[in-house]
Design a protein around this motif. Structure first.
Motif, PDB file in Angstrom:
ATOM      1  N   VAL A 181      31.545  37.427  31.910  1.00  0.00           N
ATOM      2  CA  VAL A 181      31.452  38.865  32.150  1.00  0.00           C
ATOM      3  C   VAL A 181      31.955  39.202  33.543  1.00  0.00           C
ATOM      4  CG1 VAL A 181      29.862  40.791  32.462  1.00  0.00           C
ATOM      5  CG2 VAL A 181      29.596  39.281  30.495  1.00  0.00           C
ATOM      6  N   ASP A 182      31.569  38.401  34.534  1.00  0.00           N
ATOM      7  CA  ASP A 182      32.012  38.628  35.914  1.00  0.00           C
ATOM      8  C   ASP A 182      33.530  38.538  36.022  1.00  0.00           C
ATOM      9  OD1 ASP A 182      29.451  38.995  36.758  1.00  0.00           O
ATOM     10  OD2 ASP A 182      29.195  36.984  37.600  1.00  0.00           O
ATOM     11  N   PHE A 183      34.112  37.542  35.357  1.00  0.00           N
ATOM     12  CA  PHE A 183      35.561  37.376  35.394  1.00  0.00           C
ATOM     13  C   PHE A 183      36.279  38.599  34.827  1.00  0.00           C
ATOM     14  CE2 PHE A 183      39.304  36.371  32.797  1.00  0.00           C
ATOM     15  CZ  PHE A 183      40.193  35.984  33.787  1.00  0.00           C
ATOM     16  N   ILE A 184      35.849  39.066  33.652  1.00  0.00           N
ATOM     17  CA  ILE A 184      36.527  40.188  32.992  1.00  0.00           C
ATOM     18  C   ILE A 184      36.297  41.482  33.770  1.00  0.00           C
ATOM     19  CG2 ILE A 184      36.630  41.566  30.874  1.00  0.00           C
ATOM     20  CD1 ILE A 184      35.910  38.964  29.366  1.00  0.00           C
ATOM     21  N   ALA A 185      35.094  41.653  34.335  1.00  0.00           N
ATOM     22  CA  ALA A 185      34.824  42.842  35.146  1.00  0.00           C
ATOM     23  C   ALA A 185      35.743  42.880  36.366  1.00  0.00           C
ATOM     24  CB  ALA A 185      33.361  42.858  35.579  1.00  0.00           C
ATOM     25  N   LYS A 186      35.930  41.718  37.001  1.00  0.00           N
ATOM     26  CA  LYS A 186      36.843  41.658  38.142  1.00  0.00           C
ATOM     27  C   LYS A 186      38.278  41.937  37.713  1.00  0.00           C
ATOM     28  CE  LYS A 186      34.110  38.455  40.972  1.00  0.00           C
ATOM     29  NZ  LYS A 186      34.028  37.093  41.556  1.00  0.00           N
ATOM     30  N   TRP A 187      38.656  41.426  36.550  1.00  0.00           N
ATOM     31  CA  TRP A 187      40.017  41.665  36.041  1.00  0.00           C
ATOM     32  C   TRP A 187      40.233  43.171  35.833  1.00  0.00           C
ATOM     33  CZ3 TRP A 187      43.112  43.947  32.638  1.00  0.00           C
ATOM     34  CH2 TRP A 187      44.403  43.453  32.476  1.00  0.00           C
ATOM     35  N   LEU A 188      39.273  43.830  35.200  1.00  0.00           N
ATOM     36  CA  LEU A 188      39.399  45.260  34.933  1.00  0.00           C
ATOM     37  C   LEU A 188      39.529  46.062  36.223  1.00  0.00           C
ATOM     38  CD1 LEU A 188      36.786  45.701  32.066  1.00  0.00           C
ATOM     39  CD2 LEU A 188      39.243  46.090  31.868  1.00  0.00           C
ATOM     40  N   ALA A 189      38.852  45.620  37.269  1.00  0.00           N
ATOM     41  CA  ALA A 189      38.885  46.344  38.547  1.00  0.00           C
ATOM     42  C   ALA A 189      40.157  46.075  39.337  1.00  0.00           C
ATOM     43  CB  ALA A 189      37.667  45.964  39.386  1.00  0.00           C
ATOM     44  N   GLY A 190      40.963  45.102  38.885  1.00  0.00           N
ATOM     45  CA  GLY A 190      42.185  44.778  39.614  1.00  0.00           C
ATOM     46  C   GLY A 190      41.942  43.840  40.775  1.00  0.00           C
ATOM     47  N   SER A 191      40.914  42.994  40.638  1.00  0.00           N
ATOM     48  CA  SER A 191      40.641  42.010  41.683  1.00  0.00           C
ATOM     49  C   SER A 191      41.534  40.796  41.450  1.00  0.00           C
ATOM     50  CB  SER A 191      39.165  41.600  41.631  1.00  0.00           C
ATOM     51  OG  SER A 191      38.873  40.667  42.636  1.00  0.00           O
ATOM     52  N   ILE A 192      42.274  40.385  42.463  1.00  0.00           N
ATOM     53  CA  ILE A 192      43.223  39.279  42.316  1.00  0.00           C
ATOM     54  C   ILE A 192      42.448  38.002  42.006  1.00  0.00           C
ATOM     55  CG2 ILE A 192      45.115  38.012  43.387  1.00  0.00           C
ATOM     56  CD1 ILE A 192      45.651  41.021  43.048  1.00  0.00           C
TER      57      ILE A 192
END
Length: 335
Positions: A181-192
């Motif tokens: 969940v943390d990985f996908i949330a970061k992906w959605l936010a545009g975190s490199i």
């Protein structure tokens, strides 16, 4: 024929952008939560640093190059989309292509029985396939027989798809483990998230093939910006060229966001900046758009990761903060 003064101006701008990219790289390498003095950068780079200095640079350098390369890919993708659709509002993030790629990445990450580092080379292909399906659906829903592809409708359909796919991702991850969940949330936010050299090698082949291909097709893009009747009359196989270039745009965007996360507005801003500087001729504006996109995303990530220590702000959020007002301005201008 292009005037020699315009060509000279373009070369000067390219040189300035290369120098600016080098300057941003230099500043970004030394600026961070763990300080690394700028006088120490070159000695550390050539293997004369302490263990701590080597560790800091080994973490920052891949991230710097990844953001630069991904920004180049997103900018060129946006330029192609704007030319092919004759729509100044087109951007792979805004019209849903990036989110479609992200859905494929999320599903693969959640259900493939392997760790992220193991499928880094495969993830760009998964992202591309998912983005292609999304792009095809957006095109079909935007196209009207007898009217063709309407620019504003394309944006509205794309925004709708983007929101819907983001909602689907939220539903899918609701039952996933905390780590995923943390990985996908970061992906959605545009975190490199791709911050190692292996991610550069996963992205680089796409750019090495598609950037020269698009530059080679610059004149066809010029013709596609004219009315379809004129392009056909000149002898251009419009549908075939449009399909080739759209596939290239989707591939550039999908491969870029596969290793960076959901980044929007870079593909919107960079082509407009390039056209403002040297005019609409793609032979001149595309190289400038490519370099501008790389500098913009690299700068957005540098600013974001230093604004709120130690985690920082995602590069996608910084890019959106700059790009969203510009998008609204263009939308009002088109209305």
């Amino acid at each position: 024929m292009i005037a020699p003064s315009i060509i000279r101006r373009q070369r000067i701008i390219v040189a300035v952008l290369i120098a600016l990219a080098a300057a941003v790289m230099f500043i970004s390498a030394g600026w961070g939560y763990s300080s690394l003095g700028y006088k120490r950068l070159l000695p550390v780079l050539f293997g004369h640093g302490t263990v701590k200095e080597d560790l800091i640079l080994s973490i920052r350098l891949p991230r710097i190059f990844i953001t630069f390369l991904a920004g180049m890919g997103l900018a060129l993708s946006g330029a192609i989309l704007q030319r092919v659709t004759r729509n100044d509002l087109a951007d792979p993030g805004i019209i849903g292509i990036n989110t479609g790629a992200g859905l494929g990445v999320a599903l693969f990450f959640l259900f493939a029985p392997i760790e992220p580092g193991s499928f880094v080379y495969l993830i760009t292909f998964v992202s591309f396939a998912s983005a292609m399906v999304t792009a095809l659906l957006i095109y079909l829903f935007s196209y009207r027989r007898g009217e063709g592809l309407q620019p504003v409708r394309l944006v509205l359909v794309g925004v709708g798809f983007s929101l819907s796919l983001s909602g689907i991702m939220v539903v899918i991850i609701s039952s996933a483990t905390r780590e995923k969940v943390d990985f996908i949330a970061k992906w959605l936010a545009g975190s490199i998230w791709g911050t190692d050299w292996i991610f550069i090698w996963a992205l680089l082949p796409w750019l090495v093939i598609l950037i020269p291909f698009t530059l080679y097709k610059a004149n066809q893009l010029n013709l596609l910006e004219l009315s379809e009747t004129v392009a056909v009359g000149i002898g251009l196989p419009v549908n075939r060229e449009r399909v080739k270039l759209l596939i290239a745009a989707v591939a550039l965007a999908a491969s870029s966001v596969a290793v960076t996360g959901g980044i929007s507005f870079i593909g919107l801003m960079a082509p407009h900046i390039a056209k403002t500087l040297v005019g609409p001729r793609n032979q001149l504006s595309l190289p400038i758009a490519i370099l501008t996109g790389g500098v913009l995303l690299m700068a957005a990530d540098m600013i974001g990761r230093n604004m709120a220590d130690p985690a920082g702000i995602p590069a996608g959020t910084v890019a959106a903060f700059i790009g969203a007002p510009y998008f609204i301005y263009l939308l009002l201008k088109k209305a």
